[in-house]
Structures are given as structure tokens and as C-alpha cells.
Design a protein around this motif. Structure first.
Motif, short mmCIF file in Angstrom:
data_model
loop_
_atom_site.label_atom_id
_atom_site.label_comp_id
_atom_site.label_asym_id
_atom_site.label_seq_id
_atom_site.Cartn_x
_atom_site.Cartn_y
_atom_site.Cartn_z
N PHE A 91 74.23 -12.79 -12.72
CA PHE A 91 72.82 -12.80 -13.07
C PHE A 91 72.57 -13.81 -14.18
CE2 PHE A 91 69.44 -11.41 -15.92
CZ PHE A 91 68.36 -11.41 -15.05
N SER A 92 73.47 -13.84 -15.15
CA SER A 92 73.35 -14.75 -16.27
C SER A 92 73.28 -16.20 -15.81
CB SER A 92 74.54 -14.55 -17.22
OG SER A 92 74.50 -15.49 -18.25
N TYR A 93 74.15 -16.55 -14.86
CA TYR A 93 74.16 -17.92 -14.34
C TYR A 93 72.83 -18.24 -13.66
CZ TYR A 93 75.25 -21.95 -11.48
OH TYR A 93 75.21 -23.19 -10.89
N HIS A 94 72.35 -17.32 -12.84
CA HIS A 94 71.08 -17.56 -12.12
C HIS A 94 69.92 -17.70 -13.10
CE1 HIS A 94 72.67 -17.18 -8.12
NE2 HIS A 94 73.15 -15.98 -8.35
N ALA A 130 68.39 -15.36 -23.33
CA ALA A 130 68.14 -14.00 -22.84
C ALA A 130 69.19 -13.59 -21.81
CB ALA A 130 66.75 -13.90 -22.23
N ALA A 131 69.78 -14.55 -21.14
CA ALA A 131 70.81 -14.26 -20.14
C ALA A 131 72.07 -13.68 -20.78
CB ALA A 131 71.15 -15.52 -19.36
N SER A 132 72.24 -13.89 -22.07
CA SER A 132 73.46 -13.41 -22.72
C SER A 132 73.49 -11.89 -22.89
CB SER A 132 73.64 -14.09 -24.08
OG SER A 132 72.60 -13.69 -24.95
N TYR A 133 72.34 -11.23 -22.80
CA TYR A 133 72.32 -9.77 -22.95
C TYR A 133 71.70 -9.04 -21.77
CZ TYR A 133 67.60 -10.85 -24.49
OH TYR A 133 66.33 -11.34 -24.56
N LEU A 134 70.87 -9.70 -20.97
CA LEU A 134 70.23 -9.02 -19.84
C LEU A 134 71.26 -8.63 -18.79
CD1 LEU A 134 66.90 -10.96 -19.28
CD2 LEU A 134 67.18 -8.60 -20.01
N GLY A 135 71.25 -7.38 -18.43
CA GLY A 135 72.15 -6.89 -17.40
C GLY A 135 73.59 -6.69 -17.85
N ARG A 136 73.87 -6.88 -19.12
CA ARG A 136 75.25 -6.78 -19.60
C ARG A 136 75.50 -5.56 -20.48
NH1 ARG A 136 77.59 -12.71 -21.05
NH2 ARG A 136 77.00 -13.69 -19.10
N TYR A 137 74.52 -5.13 -21.22
CA TYR A 137 74.69 -4.08 -22.20
C TYR A 137 73.85 -2.87 -21.85
CZ TYR A 137 76.70 -7.98 -24.79
OH TYR A 137 77.46 -9.05 -25.17
N GLN A 138 73.92 -1.87 -22.71
CA GLN A 138 73.10 -0.68 -22.51
C GLN A 138 71.63 -1.02 -22.73
OE1 GLN A 138 74.65 2.34 -25.06
NE2 GLN A 138 76.54 2.58 -23.87
N ALA A 139 70.77 -0.14 -22.24
CA ALA A 139 69.32 -0.39 -22.27
C ALA A 139 68.80 -0.67 -23.68
CB ALA A 139 68.58 0.80 -21.67
N GLU A 140 69.30 0.06 -24.68
CA GLU A 140 68.80 -0.15 -26.04
C GLU A 140 69.12 -1.55 -26.55
OE1 GLU A 140 71.08 2.46 -25.41
OE2 GLU A 140 69.45 3.84 -24.93
N GLN A 141 70.30 -2.03 -26.24
CA GLN A 141 70.69 -3.37 -26.68
C GLN A 141 69.90 -4.44 -25.92
OE1 GLN A 141 74.78 -2.51 -25.80
NE2 GLN A 141 75.35 -2.72 -27.97
N MET A 197 63.04 -7.87 -27.20
CA MET A 197 62.05 -7.90 -28.28
C MET A 197 62.27 -9.11 -29.19
SD MET A 197 61.64 -3.95 -29.37
CE MET A 197 61.32 -2.68 -28.18
N HIS A 198 63.53 -9.41 -29.46
CA HIS A 198 63.84 -10.58 -30.28
C HIS A 198 63.41 -11.87 -29.57
CE1 HIS A 198 65.89 -13.16 -33.10
NE2 HIS A 198 66.54 -13.73 -32.10
#
Length: 172
Positions: A87-90, A115-126, A132-133
Motif C-alpha cells: 500500500f505504501s508503494y502505491h 503519510a504512506a509511512s504509517y497508513l495501514g502499518r500501525y494500530q488505529a490510534e497511531q 492528524m499531523h
């Protein structure tokens, strides 16, 4: 008569250049605003419904958020066409490839790509904290872009007209 037509064309061409520069600034502000709206929707869905990311992307393709909708449609197509890649690559390649069409500058593209560095990789809160950042960064960039549009937009239009008039006066 021919000389008069030439003068009109010179003024018209230089005015068009000035208006084109203003339009690029306006397009950039519009694209940033639409990405902020998309991030608002992502944040709201993750907070309230904890919707999985693939469904969020699909949902964003159905929304009418202008340029950002196109971004998410292309992202979804790429994800469906090549499931072997992350997902990050896409996300990163879509942001990079559409940057010029969206009127975004390198700084904005970098923020989107991060944003690709955290989307789909960590828990929802992270992921929410990261969204938000990123949203806040986009808001700051959009504020600066809007200020640039207000200060330089009219300047570009006026300079375009003025250059055309100066060239015509030099032709006389």
C-alpha cells in the motif's frame, strides 16, 4: 491595421501568461483544500467507525472531493491491478505521479508521501495521530498558498497586462 492587430495580440498573450500563473496558484490552493477534506473524512471514519483502510479508499473514490477523488481512484486501481506491491508503494507513487496534474509542489508531495509511512502499518490510534499531523501540515501549507495567491495572484495578472502595454509602446 496589421500593426494594430499585432499590438492587440501582444497584449493578449502577455495578459494570458499572467492569468495562467494566477490560475496555477489557484489550482494549488483548491487541490490542497480538497486533500484536507479527504483527510478529514479519513480521520472521522477511523475515529468513529474504525473502517479498514481499503474500504476507506473505496469510500473516498465515491465522494466528490474534486482532485483528491481522482487521486484515490487511481490509487485504488493501482492497488487492484498489482496486489504484490505494498500500500505504501502505491500511495507514494500515486502522489508522485499526480503531483503536476494536481498543481502540487514538491513540499506538498513530500507531506502526502510521508503519510504512506504509517497508513495501514500501525494500530488505529497511531494512524489517526499520523493523519492528524499530516492534515495540520497540509493546513499550514494551504494557508501559505492562499496567502501567496492573494498577494501574488493579482500581481501576476497586472504584470502580464503591463508587460504587454510596455511591449506595444516599444513597438510604436
Amino acid at each position: 491595421m496589421l500593426r494594430m492587430l499585432g499590438m492587440v495580440l501582444v497584449v493578449g498573450a502577455s495578459t494570458t501568461l499572467g492569468l495562467s500563473a494566477r490560475q496555477r496558484l489557484s489550482h494549488r490552493v483548491r487541490s490542497l483544500t480538497q486533500f484536507i477534506q479527504a483527510f478529514d473524512l479519513l480521520i472521522a471514519e477511523m475515529q468513529s467507525n474504525q473502517t479498514p483502510l481499503p474500504q476507506l479508499i473505496s469510500m473516498l473514490t465515491q465522494e466528490d472531493i474534486g482532485e483528491s477523488t481522482r487521486f484515490f481512484k487511481i490509487l485504488q486501481k493501482r492497488m487492484q491491478a498489482n496486489t504484490d506491491l505494498s500500500f505504501s508503494y502505491h500511495w507514494q507513487t500515486t502522489a508522485r505521479d499526480l503531483a503536476e496534474d494536481l498543481g502540487l509542489e514538491s513540499g506538498e508531495v513530500d507531506v502526502l508521501r510521508q503519510a504512506a509511512s504509517y497508513l495501514g502499518r500501525y494500530q488505529a490510534e497511531q494512524q489517526l495521530a499520523g493523519l492528524m499531523h499530516t492534515r495540520e501540515q497540509l493546513v499550514g501549507i494551504c494557508r501559505q498558498a492562499r496567502q501567496t495567491l492573494e498577494t501574488k495572484g493579482n500581481l501576476y495578472r497586472t504584470c502580464g497586462i503591463a508587460v504587454g502595454v510596455v511591449v506595444v509602446l516599444m513597438m510604436l
